[in-house]
Design a protein around this motif. Structure first.
Motif, PDB file in Angstrom:
ATOM      1  N   LYS A  14       8.992   8.404 -31.159  1.00 48.70           N
ATOM      2  CA  LYS A  14       9.045   7.142 -32.119  1.00 48.70           C
ATOM      3  C   LYS A  14       7.889   7.086 -32.985  1.00 48.70           C
ATOM      4  N   TYR A  15       6.473   7.564 -32.280  1.00 47.12           N
ATOM      5  CA  TYR A  15       5.216   7.017 -32.977  1.00 47.12           C
ATOM      6  C   TYR A  15       4.592   8.263 -33.098  1.00 47.12           C
ATOM      7  N   GLY A  16       5.003   9.403 -32.714  1.00 51.88           N
ATOM      8  CA  GLY A  16       4.497  10.713 -33.323  1.00 51.88           C
ATOM      9  C   GLY A  16       3.243  11.131 -32.488  1.00 51.88           C
ATOM     10  N   TRP A  17       3.100  10.622 -31.389  1.00 50.40           N
ATOM     11  CA  TRP A  17       2.018  10.718 -30.203  1.00 50.40           C
ATOM     12  C   TRP A  17       1.922  12.081 -29.976  1.00 50.40           C
ATOM     13  N   LYS A  18       0.819  12.787 -29.730  1.00 43.26           N
ATOM     14  CA  LYS A  18       0.547  13.808 -29.148  1.00 43.26           C
ATOM     15  C   LYS A  18       1.217  13.885 -27.623  1.00 43.26           C
ATOM     16  N   GLU A  19       1.538  14.805 -27.053  1.00 47.86           N
ATOM     17  CA  GLU A  19       2.136  14.898 -25.534  1.00 47.86           C
ATOM     18  C   GLU A  19       1.106  14.150 -24.608  1.00 47.86           C
ATOM     19  N   ALA A  20      -0.231  14.881 -24.870  1.00 49.92           N
ATOM     20  CA  ALA A  20      -1.208  14.588 -23.757  1.00 49.92           C
ATOM     21  C   ALA A  20      -1.549  13.095 -23.820  1.00 49.92           C
ATOM     22  N   VAL A  21      -1.603  12.429 -25.113  1.00 55.12           N
ATOM     23  CA  VAL A  21      -2.093  11.128 -25.217  1.00 55.12           C
ATOM     24  C   VAL A  21      -1.019  10.213 -24.612  1.00 55.12           C
ATOM     25  N   ALA A  22       0.344  10.655 -25.068  1.00 53.68           N
ATOM     26  CA  ALA A  22       1.328   9.924 -23.986  1.00 53.68           C
ATOM     27  C   ALA A  22       1.661   9.829 -22.855  1.00 53.68           C
ATOM     28  N   ASP A  23       1.072  11.136 -22.310  1.00 51.67           N
ATOM     29  CA  ASP A  23       0.835  11.190 -20.685  1.00 51.67           C
ATOM     30  C   ASP A  23      -0.087  10.394 -19.994  1.00 51.67           C
ATOM     31  N   ARG A  24      -1.157  10.395 -20.838  1.00 51.33           N
ATOM     32  CA  ARG A  24      -2.151   9.475 -20.479  1.00 51.33           C
ATOM     33  C   ARG A  24      -1.760   7.946 -20.511  1.00 51.33           C
ATOM     34  N   LEU A  25      -1.091   7.638 -21.563  1.00 51.71           N
ATOM     35  CA  LEU A  25      -0.896   6.159 -21.628  1.00 51.71           C
ATOM     36  C   LEU A  25       0.303   5.767 -20.430  1.00 51.71           C
ATOM     37  N   SER A  26       1.318   6.683 -20.144  1.00 50.82           N
ATOM     38  CA  SER A  26       2.220   6.367 -19.087  1.00 50.82           C
ATOM     39  C   SER A  26       1.666   6.213 -17.890  1.00 50.82           C
ATOM     40  N   VAL A  27       0.298   6.819 -17.268  1.00 49.86           N
ATOM     41  CA  VAL A  27      -0.243   6.932 -16.318  1.00 49.86           C
ATOM     42  C   VAL A  27      -0.499   5.437 -16.000  1.00 49.86           C
ATOM     43  N   TRP A  28      -0.760   4.739 -17.024  1.00 49.65           N
ATOM     44  CA  TRP A  28      -1.403   3.306 -16.848  1.00 49.65           C
ATOM     45  C   TRP A  28      -0.037   2.267 -16.263  1.00 49.65           C
ATOM     46  N   TYR A  29       0.996   2.597 -16.399  1.00 51.56           N
ATOM     47  CA  TYR A  29       2.360   2.061 -15.890  1.00 51.56           C
ATOM     48  C   TYR A  29       2.213   2.245 -14.310  1.00 51.56           C
ATOM     49  N   ASP A  30       1.698   3.369 -13.830  1.00 48.62           N
ATOM     50  CA  ASP A  30       1.654   3.804 -12.506  1.00 48.62           C
ATOM     51  C   ASP A  30       0.394   2.992 -12.085  1.00 48.62           C
ATOM     52  N   VAL A  31      -0.709   2.830 -12.546  1.00 45.94           N
ATOM     53  CA  VAL A  31      -1.862   2.110 -12.245  1.00 45.94           C
ATOM     54  C   VAL A  31      -1.467   0.876 -12.001  1.00 45.94           C
ATOM     55  N   GLY A  32      -0.805   0.120 -12.848  1.00 46.10           N
ATOM     56  CA  GLY A  32      -0.438  -1.249 -12.743  1.00 46.10           C
ATOM     57  C   GLY A  32       0.537  -1.184 -11.693  1.00 46.10           C
ATOM     58  N   GLY A  33       1.381  -0.564 -11.185  1.00 45.75           N
ATOM     59  CA  GLY A  33       2.217  -0.482 -10.210  1.00 45.75           C
ATOM     60  C   GLY A  33       1.541  -0.613  -8.717  1.00 45.75           C
TER      61      GLY A  33
ATOM     62  N   LEU B 202       0.813  -1.458  -0.038  1.00 41.13           N
ATOM     63  CA  LEU B 202       0.150   0.057  -0.050  1.00 41.13           C
ATOM     64  C   LEU B 202       0.817   1.309   0.148  1.00 41.13           C
ATOM     65  N   TRP B 203       1.782   1.269   1.002  1.00 41.50           N
ATOM     66  CA  TRP B 203       2.818   2.339   0.844  1.00 41.50           C
ATOM     67  C   TRP B 203       3.628   2.544  -0.467  1.00 41.50           C
ATOM     68  N   GLY B 204       3.811   1.409  -1.090  1.00 39.02           N
ATOM     69  CA  GLY B 204       4.642   1.416  -2.403  1.00 39.02           C
ATOM     70  C   GLY B 204       3.861   1.894  -3.492  1.00 39.02           C
ATOM     71  N   ALA B 205       2.362   2.033  -3.391  1.00 35.94           N
ATOM     72  CA  ALA B 205       1.475   2.860  -4.330  1.00 35.94           C
ATOM     73  C   ALA B 205       1.785   4.200  -4.221  1.00 35.94           C
ATOM     74  N   SER B 206       2.303   4.703  -3.099  1.00 36.11           N
ATOM     75  CA  SER B 206       2.408   6.260  -2.963  1.00 36.11           C
ATOM     76  C   SER B 206       3.119   6.951  -4.124  1.00 36.11           C
ATOM     77  N   PRO B 207       4.298   6.336  -4.697  1.00 41.41           N
ATOM     78  CA  PRO B 207       5.043   6.978  -5.845  1.00 41.41           C
ATOM     79  C   PRO B 207       3.946   7.057  -6.944  1.00 41.41           C
ATOM     80  N   SER B 208       3.544   6.084  -7.351  1.00 40.18           N
ATOM     81  CA  SER B 208       2.647   5.884  -8.327  1.00 40.18           C
ATOM     82  C   SER B 208       1.436   6.866  -8.332  1.00 40.18           C
ATOM     83  N   ILE B 209       0.947   6.936  -7.123  1.00 41.21           N
ATOM     84  CA  ILE B 209      -0.378   7.971  -6.896  1.00 41.21           C
ATOM     85  C   ILE B 209       0.243   9.145  -7.074  1.00 41.21           C
ATOM     86  N   GLY B 210       1.436   9.674  -6.487  1.00 41.76           N
ATOM     87  CA  GLY B 210       2.045  10.964  -6.466  1.00 41.76           C
ATOM     88  C   GLY B 210       2.308  11.308  -8.067  1.00 41.76           C
ATOM     89  N   ASN B 211       3.028  10.310  -8.799  1.00 48.58           N
ATOM     90  CA  ASN B 211       2.881  10.403 -10.312  1.00 48.58           C
ATOM     91  C   ASN B 211       1.841  11.239 -10.981  1.00 48.58           C
TER      92      ASN B 211
END
Length: 312
Positions: A251-270, A115-124
């Motif tokens: 690499k893929y020409g994604w918009k910044e907002a779209v790339a940020d939203r996808l990267s958030v799911w990495y934290d959700v998985g954590g 639970l505590w280890g989730a705090s960095p991801s929540i903070g991100n």
């Protein structure tokens, strides 16, 4: 081009500088972990943690806000305060982990740490959305608001966190486990770091370790292999943390907002994985096998991620 000033010759030069900042931060952070751990062993954990948060807030303010207000665009300014920021932020991990160890026993430590280890991801996640909400006012505010939040929570930590049950007249969890025979001491009585407790009349079996040296810590069973395993894990983790949005854009020409939203799911998985594995380790009574299985699955997920053609 940064705030109508050409700081870099081209995009490669800019990327190289960002990589330099990341490297400087992580090197100073890793060195600071040893310093913060030693300070936490010798001084009040609450004070070390709060001071580290205040210094982190100040370094963030100097790095991104004051430099913008004063129109300071200098490589050495950014490197210097990012280095100091890494040192200040290093106080968080060892101090909080020590406080958790003081309050929670072995039977529930997996879930609690998960639970505590989730705090960095929540903070991100919170940080990403906080910055996005104020970025239109100017990039200086993307540093100012998080710095103010960190400084304010440092005040909360200073006046509310209780480092150990002993500080409020309660027995330490380690004492209860040692006396009940549920846990062997981390260091044996013949270890040079051990001294007998001053409260030996009240708890005659208690042996309380003094702060030990770096060399003594290396000889604690499991420290070296777990450290190496954690280093490899962090190599992948911070590669994703620092570079995933940038990679998706370049690499893929994604918009910044779209790339940020996808990267958030990495934290959700954590968050989900940390809690579930922590709970499972408490129920099964073993931790290393679960860690090994998850580490083996991690490269598989990276290969799947790499092998797909991702388009929006």
């Amino acid at each position: 081009k940064w705030n109508k000033r050409h700081m870099f010759d081209d995009s490669y030069d800019a990327s190289l500088f960002l990589g330099t900042l990341d490297t400087v931060f992580m090197v100073s952070y890793s060195v600071g972990l040893f310093i913060s751990g030693a300070l936490g062993d010798r001084f009040d954990l609450r004070k070390v943690l709060a001071i580290g948060m205040w210094l982190s807030a100040i370094m963030t303010f100097l790095f991104g806000t004051l430099s913008g207000w004063l129109k300071i665009y200098n490589y050495y300014w950014y490197v210097a305060f990012w280095l100091l920021g890494g040192l200040a932020q290093s106080s968080g991990w060892p101090c909080v982990l020590a406080i958790i160890g003081n309050w929670f026993g072995k039977s529930s430590r997996g879930l609690v740490t998960g639970l505590w280890g989730a705090s960095p991801s929540i903070g991100n996640i919170i940080g990403a959305y906080t910055v996005a909400s104020v970025l239109h006012f100017g990039y200086e505010y993307a540093f100012l608001v998080p710095a103010l939040l960190m400084f304010a929570w440092g005040i909360v930590v200073y006046f509310s966190v209780i480092p150990s049950p002993r500080d409020v007249g309660l027995p330490d969890v380690a004492e209860d486990e040692a006396l009940s025979g549920d846990r062997e001491p981390l260091l044996r009585p013949d270890h040079p770091g051990f001294t007998e407790s001053a409260d030996s009349d009240e708890i005659p079996l208690l042996l309380r370790p003094d702060a030990i040296s770096f060399c003594h810590a290396l000889f604690i069973p499991g420290v070296i292999p777990y450290s190496l395993a954690y280093a490899c894990l962090k190599l992948v983790n911070y590669s994703f943390f620092f570079w995933l949005p940038y990679y998706l854009q370049s690499k893929y020409g994604w918009k910044e907002a779209v790339a940020d939203r996808l990267s958030v799911w990495y934290d959700v998985g954590g968050i989900i994985g940390g809690v579930l594995i922590g709970l499972a380790s408490d129920k099964l009574g073993v931790r290393s096998p679960l860690m090994g299985i998850m580490l083996l699955l991690s490269p598989l997920s990276l290969f799947i991620y790499k092998g797909r053609n991702i388009y929006v």
